[in-house]
Enzyme design. Structure first.
Site, short mmCIF file in Angstrom:
data_model
loop_
_atom_site.label_atom_id
_atom_site.label_comp_id
_atom_site.label_asym_id
_atom_site.label_seq_id
_atom_site.Cartn_x
_atom_site.Cartn_y
_atom_site.Cartn_z
N CYS A 57 0.86 -1.18 0.00
CA CYS A 57 0.00 0.00 0.00
C CYS A 57 0.90 1.24 0.00
O CYS A 57 1.79 1.37 0.85
CB CYS A 57 -0.90 0.00 1.23
N CYS A 60 0.32 3.21 3.55
CA CYS A 60 0.77 2.76 4.88
C CYS A 60 1.83 1.67 4.84
O CYS A 60 2.34 1.29 5.89
CB CYS A 60 -0.41 2.29 5.70
N CYS A 105 -7.12 -1.29 1.23
CA CYS A 105 -6.12 -1.74 2.19
C CYS A 105 -6.84 -1.99 3.51
O CYS A 105 -7.55 -1.11 4.02
CB CYS A 105 -5.03 -0.69 2.35
N CYS A 108 -5.30 0.69 6.35
CA CYS A 108 -5.57 2.14 6.35
C CYS A 108 -6.86 2.51 5.62
O CYS A 108 -7.27 3.67 5.65
CB CYS A 108 -4.40 2.90 5.76
N CYS A 128 -8.03 -5.60 -10.15
CA CYS A 128 -7.64 -4.52 -11.06
C CYS A 128 -7.31 -3.31 -10.18
O CYS A 128 -8.19 -2.69 -9.60
CB CYS A 128 -8.80 -4.23 -12.00
#
Length: 139
Positions: A57, A60, A105, A108, A128
């Site tokens: 991510c 984070c 995510c 976060c 995707c």
């Protein structure tokens, strides 16, 4: 250009103010991760990334996808057939007069993209993902 859907309202383990997110992210990553935007197809250099490693991510640092699950979908966005279990969450997205499954995510809440049931084996799924939502770390 980008499209915008409504942000998730769920609480996540990693919390920051809008100002903190803006300071930590480049403008496109902020629009994608925090405002649920979509980057233009074919604009992410991660679409062509072929090295061994892990996609994290960009907000984070949580590991989300392993490189051996990445495939060329022809869509213009990085695509994966599997996620790292427990690190990618899903919510129903009914924006733009269609029903899709948004992925975010799990740490976060950052918007990553969508998952579709038209991917390759072994899962038949196609995650995707916006390249702006990812950071690649080679091994």
């Amino acid at each position: 250009m980008f499209f915008k859907s409504k942000p998730a309202t769920t609480d996540f383990p990693i919390q920051r103010s809008e100002e903190e997110w803006r300071a930590a992210l480049d403008p496109m990553a902020f629009r994608v991760l925090r405002q649920h935007a979509t980057e233009r197809a074919g604009t992410s250099p991660l679409n062509a990334e072929k090295r061994e490693g892990v996609f994290h991510c960009a907000g984070c640092g949580t590991p989300l996808f392993e490189s051996d699950t990445k495939f060329e979908s022809g869509t213009g966005w990085p695509s994966f057939h599997s996620r790292i279990e427990g690190n990618v969450g899903e919510t129903e997205d009914n924006s733009f007069f269609m029903r899709r499954t948004e992925v975010h995510c799990a740490a976060c809440g950052g918007h990553l993209g969508h998952v579709f049931p038209d991917g390759p084996e072994p899962t038949g799924l196609r995650y995707c993902i916006n390249g702006a939502a990812l950071e690649f770390k080679p091994v």
